[in-house]
Design an enzyme around this catalytic site. Structure first.
Site, PDB file in Angstrom:
ATOM      1  N   GLU A 128       0.831  -1.197   0.000  1.00 22.26           N
ATOM      2  CA  GLU A 128       0.000   0.000   0.000  1.00 22.26           C
ATOM      3  C   GLU A 128       0.871   1.255   0.000  1.00 22.26           C
ATOM      4  O   GLU A 128       1.941   1.281   0.611  1.00 22.26           O
ATOM      5  CB  GLU A 128      -0.937   0.008   1.213  1.00 22.26           C
ATOM      6  CG  GLU A 128      -1.947  -1.125   1.168  1.00 22.26           C
ATOM      7  CD  GLU A 128      -2.899  -1.127   2.359  1.00 22.26           C
ATOM      8  OE1 GLU A 128      -4.061  -1.533   2.167  1.00 22.26           O
ATOM      9  OE2 GLU A 128      -2.487  -0.739   3.464  1.00 22.26           O
ATOM     10  N   CYS A 186      -1.069   6.424   9.936  1.00 24.69           N
ATOM     11  CA  CYS A 186       0.176   5.854  10.443  1.00 24.69           C
ATOM     12  C   CYS A 186      -0.097   4.605  11.273  1.00 24.69           C
ATOM     13  O   CYS A 186      -0.903   4.618  12.199  1.00 24.69           O
ATOM     14  CB  CYS A 186       0.892   6.903  11.293  1.00 24.69           C
ATOM     15  SG  CYS A 186       2.492   6.369  11.907  1.00 24.69           S
ATOM     16  N   GLY A 242       6.877  -1.791   6.102  1.00 22.71           N
ATOM     17  CA  GLY A 242       8.260  -2.229   6.154  1.00 22.71           C
ATOM     18  C   GLY A 242       9.185  -1.256   6.854  1.00 22.71           C
ATOM     19  O   GLY A 242       8.862  -0.097   7.084  1.00 22.71           O
TER      20      GLY A 242
END
Length: 367
Positions: free
Chosen positions: A91, A339, A170
């Site tokens: 994403e 976030c 990641g």
């Protein structure tokens, strides 16, 4: 044979050089692909005949595709679900800011809407942070530099991207070579982004921080600190055990000395022990960016702080410790694009409706 992304810079330059083709042809190829995303190789004009043969046999214009697109209810945020060549998904998130709504020197800012792209560097993540949905996926694979750049290519068709933040899925510094090569591509034609408009976020991978300034001079660094005491960091960020706080601070001090950059410290948890001998020494030219927790499921052990408690915390940091502090007002919660919320489980599932609040752009933290 699996074809490579034409935006894998080292791969295509190496193949061109081996075939005796001038690597300077790479830039016009990239320009043409960006402007004509559905093109075939033979449509690109003025290439040597050997280049067409090589491109057909080893490269694809794009190895990824835009699978789904989600827009927040207020129109400020778009989340791109991108399908990779191997069938995996990542994403990326576009965040739009109207600079005229901010203030600079007591006056409205000039300009208008600008866009920041939050980019993923891995499928999943091995850091296992307890407050992050991506960590629940575990680590699947690193993205190639081309797959990272292709996120910018897809996003550029939807918005004029001004800033890049590596704050998606990641740990960027765990895919060091891929991220460094991707950023180098973004800094040159045809993208020509400014290094000061690119921010790499990390939980604190010390050995990579020690190399970053030399490899990417001028690029900004954000550190997901989340607690100033090593014991608390290890509880909520298991990977912190490998990156002792004092060694991390030493690495950051060296980075700042060499680069002169202002640090963003990203804080999620309550800041305790500021004057404790085991806590972070605040000698940096820094910004503390407070991030209210974004819900990641009913089983999470965390709850979002009240606006009052976050404001009180900010006041202590500013007035007592004289630390530049901002509050991140999240965008995209209603599309699970805020976030800590990026996770790929069921690509076709619909996100629940909700509301979002505007957010200051990451580059504003350095003004």
């Amino acid at each position: 044979m699996k074809l490579k992304s034409v935006f894998d810079a080292s791969e295509i330059r190496s193949e061109f050089e081996s075939a005796g083709i001038n690597p300077n042809f790479v830039i016009p190829i990239w320009k043409y692909v960006i402007q004509n995303p559905d093109c075939v190789w033979d449509e690109i004009p003025s290439l040597p005949s050997a280049a067409y043969t090589l491109l057909h046999s080893k490269f694809k214009t794009l190895t990824s595709s835009l699978h789904s697109l989600f827009h927040s209810s207020d129109g400020t945020t778009s989340k791109l679900l991108i399908k990779l060549q191997n069938g995996a998904f990542v994403e990326a998130v576009i965040m739009r800011y109207d600079t005229r709504l901010g203030m600079c020197g007591g006056k409205p800012r000039p300009g208008g809407v600008r866009s920041t792209l939050c980019i993923s560097s891995q499928v999943g993540c091995k850091m296992g942070c307890t407050f992050c949905a991506t960590g629940s996926m575990g680590f699947k694979s690193n993205l190639t530099s081309g797959e990272i750049v292709e996120q910018l290519v897809h996003a550029s068709r939807l918005a004029d991207i001004r800033n890049i933040v590596f704050m998606g899925m990641g740990e960027p510094l765990n895919n060091y070579n891929g991220v460094v090569e991707a950023v180098r591509v973004m800094l040159k034609q045809p993208f020509q982004l400014s290094p000061k408009r690119i921010t790499i976020s990390t939980v604190g991978v010390i050995h990579a921080i020690n190399k970053l300034h030399n490899d990417l001079p001028g690029v900004s660094l954000a550190v997901s600190l989340h607690a100033p005491v090593q014991e608390i960091r290890c509880q909520i960020m298991p990977a912190a055990r490998a990156f002792p706080l004092q060694k991390l601070m030493d690495a950051l001090q060296a980075f700042q000395k060499n680069s002169g950059k202002v640090f963003d410290f990203l804080i999620l948890q309550e800041f305790l022990g500021l004057s404790d001998g085991n806590s972070v020494p605040f000698f940096f030219n820094q910004v503390i960016n407070l991030i209210p927790f974004n819900p990641i499921g009913s089983t999470s052990q965390f709850k979002t702080s009240t606006k009052q408690s976050v404001s009180s915390f900010q006041k202590i940091l500013r007035e007592t410790y004289k630390i530049r502090t901002t509050i991140r007002k999240e965008m995209g919660q209603d599309i699970s694009g805020a976030c800590g919320q990026l996770v790929v489980n069921q690509p076709d599932s619909k996100r629940p409706p909700g509301t979002v609040e505007p957010l200051r752009d990451i580059e504003d933290l350095h003004l």
